[in-house]
Design an enzyme around this catalytic site. Structure first.
Site, mmCIF file in Angstrom:
data_model
loop_
_atom_site.group_PDB
_atom_site.id
_atom_site.type_symbol
_atom_site.label_atom_id
_atom_site.label_comp_id
_atom_site.label_asym_id
_atom_site.label_seq_id
_atom_site.Cartn_x
_atom_site.Cartn_y
_atom_site.Cartn_z
ATOM 1 N N ASP A 191 127.852 -68.205 49.265
ATOM 2 C CA ASP A 191 126.825 -66.948 48.255
ATOM 3 C C ASP A 191 128.376 -66.814 47.497
ATOM 4 O OD1 ASP A 191 124.944 -66.179 45.990
ATOM 5 O OD2 ASP A 191 125.356 -64.584 47.621
ATOM 6 N N CYS B 212 107.479 -72.700 35.829
ATOM 7 C CA CYS B 212 108.795 -71.957 36.232
ATOM 8 C C CYS B 212 109.187 -71.415 34.893
ATOM 9 C CB CYS B 212 110.107 -72.270 36.665
ATOM 10 S SG CYS B 212 111.278 -73.899 36.483
ATOM 11 N N CYS C 230 113.755 -61.170 42.506
ATOM 12 C CA CYS C 230 111.977 -62.107 42.077
ATOM 13 C C CYS C 230 112.272 -63.338 42.707
ATOM 14 C CB CYS C 230 112.887 -61.603 40.329
ATOM 15 S SG CYS C 230 111.076 -62.451 39.343
ATOM 16 N N CYS D 51 106.358 -72.454 41.820
ATOM 17 C CA CYS D 51 106.377 -73.603 41.672
ATOM 18 C C CYS D 51 106.098 -75.443 42.583
ATOM 19 C CB CYS D 51 108.185 -73.922 42.622
ATOM 20 S SG CYS D 51 108.677 -75.997 42.067
ATOM 21 N N CYS E 67 108.086 -66.947 34.027
ATOM 22 C CA CYS E 67 109.785 -66.316 34.128
ATOM 23 C C CYS E 67 109.170 -64.892 33.671
ATOM 24 C CB CYS E 67 110.656 -66.443 33.670
ATOM 25 S SG CYS E 67 112.269 -65.513 33.542
ATOM 26 N N CYS F 89 106.848 -80.654 33.998
ATOM 27 C CA CYS F 89 106.249 -79.639 34.385
ATOM 28 C C CYS F 89 107.911 -78.237 34.598
ATOM 29 C CB CYS F 89 106.270 -79.383 36.204
ATOM 30 S SG CYS F 89 106.267 -77.945 37.017
#
Length: 376
Positions: A134, A194, A240, A247, A198, A191
């Protein structure tokens, strides 16, 4: 040395130490990523938490001498909160995103990568490594995508066929030339769930995120939240999950593989009012092991105030008045003023009028006026 055999041994060993998926790729520069990052920088879509040097983000040779390959790992995390406490009138609760449940994932993945390094070193004495999770220079998603862990979804998450996008990612650059794996074909197709779901329109288009508008980023900021986002944050204290929960690839996915990832319901869905006056020590004791505590208590407290305003929780008015009168931090004081106006009622209005005559801080005064404007 038989590289095929070594790779097989590494894959087998990874399973024994709780790595759910492993992939291998070359250490060649990520040229496509470079163009995307330059565009993000130009559009000012970056969060500011990333490694600022784009060259280091896209070229393993800039951060490691003689890189030959990169190993990507993924660990699946839980998505369902068992025995979740109810948020009810007078006892409203906030929520930490799923990626902040259980022990801080940076610690968990570093532990797995260290074990993997030690195993490879026992087989290849001259092996060298640089592992990251990360906060490293490389893009976890770009590495994982090229190593065949999953495809890069329109929600800007890596989506794996096995675990959906509920995975933590880490990687290791090494001087060992492992045979690279084949990337997985994109399965998002037409698709756009998402993108439509949002809350702030942060997903500009499939695979492009304006991090400055992303609630996951906004919950981690320390200043005043812009007015347009205050009513969008809901009861989120950190992060979030909306673009993941909608999904289709995540439907019915819940993996409780790792004991240290299992969430404590009272910690990840805590009562809001006690957070307003929590001490640094209490905050560390209760939330310290979560990845969501890394920015300290102030953003969590500010978000808790906004959540109470979201619920229009009248029982929180005395607590918010106390913050308005006594808290020395302008962000907390001012957000409390705004929240009092949002919740409404005679007691809230009188408190705002009373404090307005004595308040010296211009930012706080602005928020008091915003709070009072709700009564007009």
């Amino acid at each position: 040395m038989n590289m095929t055999k070594l790779k097989e041994e590494v894959i087998e060993y990874s399973k024994t130490i709780g790595i759910d998926k492993i992939g291998f790729t070359t250490a060649a520069p990520f040229t496509e990523l470079k163009n995307r990052l330059l565009q993000q920088q130009m559009l000012e879509y970056q969060s500011g938490f990333e490694e600022p040097d784009i060259e280091k983000r896209v070229d393993p040779a800039k951060i490691f001498a003689g890189p030959q390959s990169i190993i990507a790992i993924a660990l699946a995390y839980p998505s369902k909160l068992k025995n979740a406490p109810q948020s009810k009138k007078g006892e409203r609760r906030g929520i930490f995103c799923r990626a902040s449940w259980g022990m801080d994932y940076h610690v968990i993945l570093r532990n797995r990568l260290t074990k993997l390094e030690q195993f490879i070193a026992s087989k290849v004495p001259h092996a060298r490594f640089k592992s990251m999770v990360d906060t490293g220079e490389l893009s976890d998603r770009a590495v994982a995508e090229r190593a065949g862990i999953g495809w890069s979804g329109k929600n800007c998450s890596i989506i794996t066929p096995e675990f959906g996008s509920y995975v933590y990612l880490g990687e290791m650059i090494t001087n060992i030339p492992f045979e690279p794996d084949t990337p997985i074909e994109d399965r998002c197709g037409t698709c756009n769930k998402c993108i439509h779901a949002c809350p702030t329109g942060a997903l500009v288009q499939g695979g492009q995120l304006n991090a400055q508008r992303c609630i996951a980023y906004l919950t981690q900021t320390k200043g005043f939240l812009a007015d347009e986002f205050r009513t969008k944050i809901g009861n989120r204290l950190y992060g979030c999950d909306t673009c993941q929960t909608v999904c289709p690839e995540n439907k019915g996915r819940d993996f409780q593989f790792h004991e240290e990832m299992k969430p404590d319901p009272e910690v990840v869905k805590p009562l809001l009012k006690p957070i307003l006056t929590i001490s640094n020590r209490e905050f560390k004791e209760k939330f310290g092991k979560l990845s969501g505590s890394w920015r300290g208590k102030k953003p969590i407290q500010r978000n808790a105030i906004l959540a109470l305003a979201h619920f229009k929780d009248e029982t929180a008015i005395p607590d918010l008045i106390k913050l308005l009168n006594d808290d020395p931090r302008p962000v907390i004081k001012g957000t409390a003023a705004w929240a009092l106006g949002k919740i409404g009622g005679k007691e809230a209005k009188e408190a705002l009028i009373k404090v307005k005559s004595k308040e010296k801080n211009n930012e706080v005064l602005t928020e008091i006026n915003k709070g009072l404007s709700f009564f007009e």
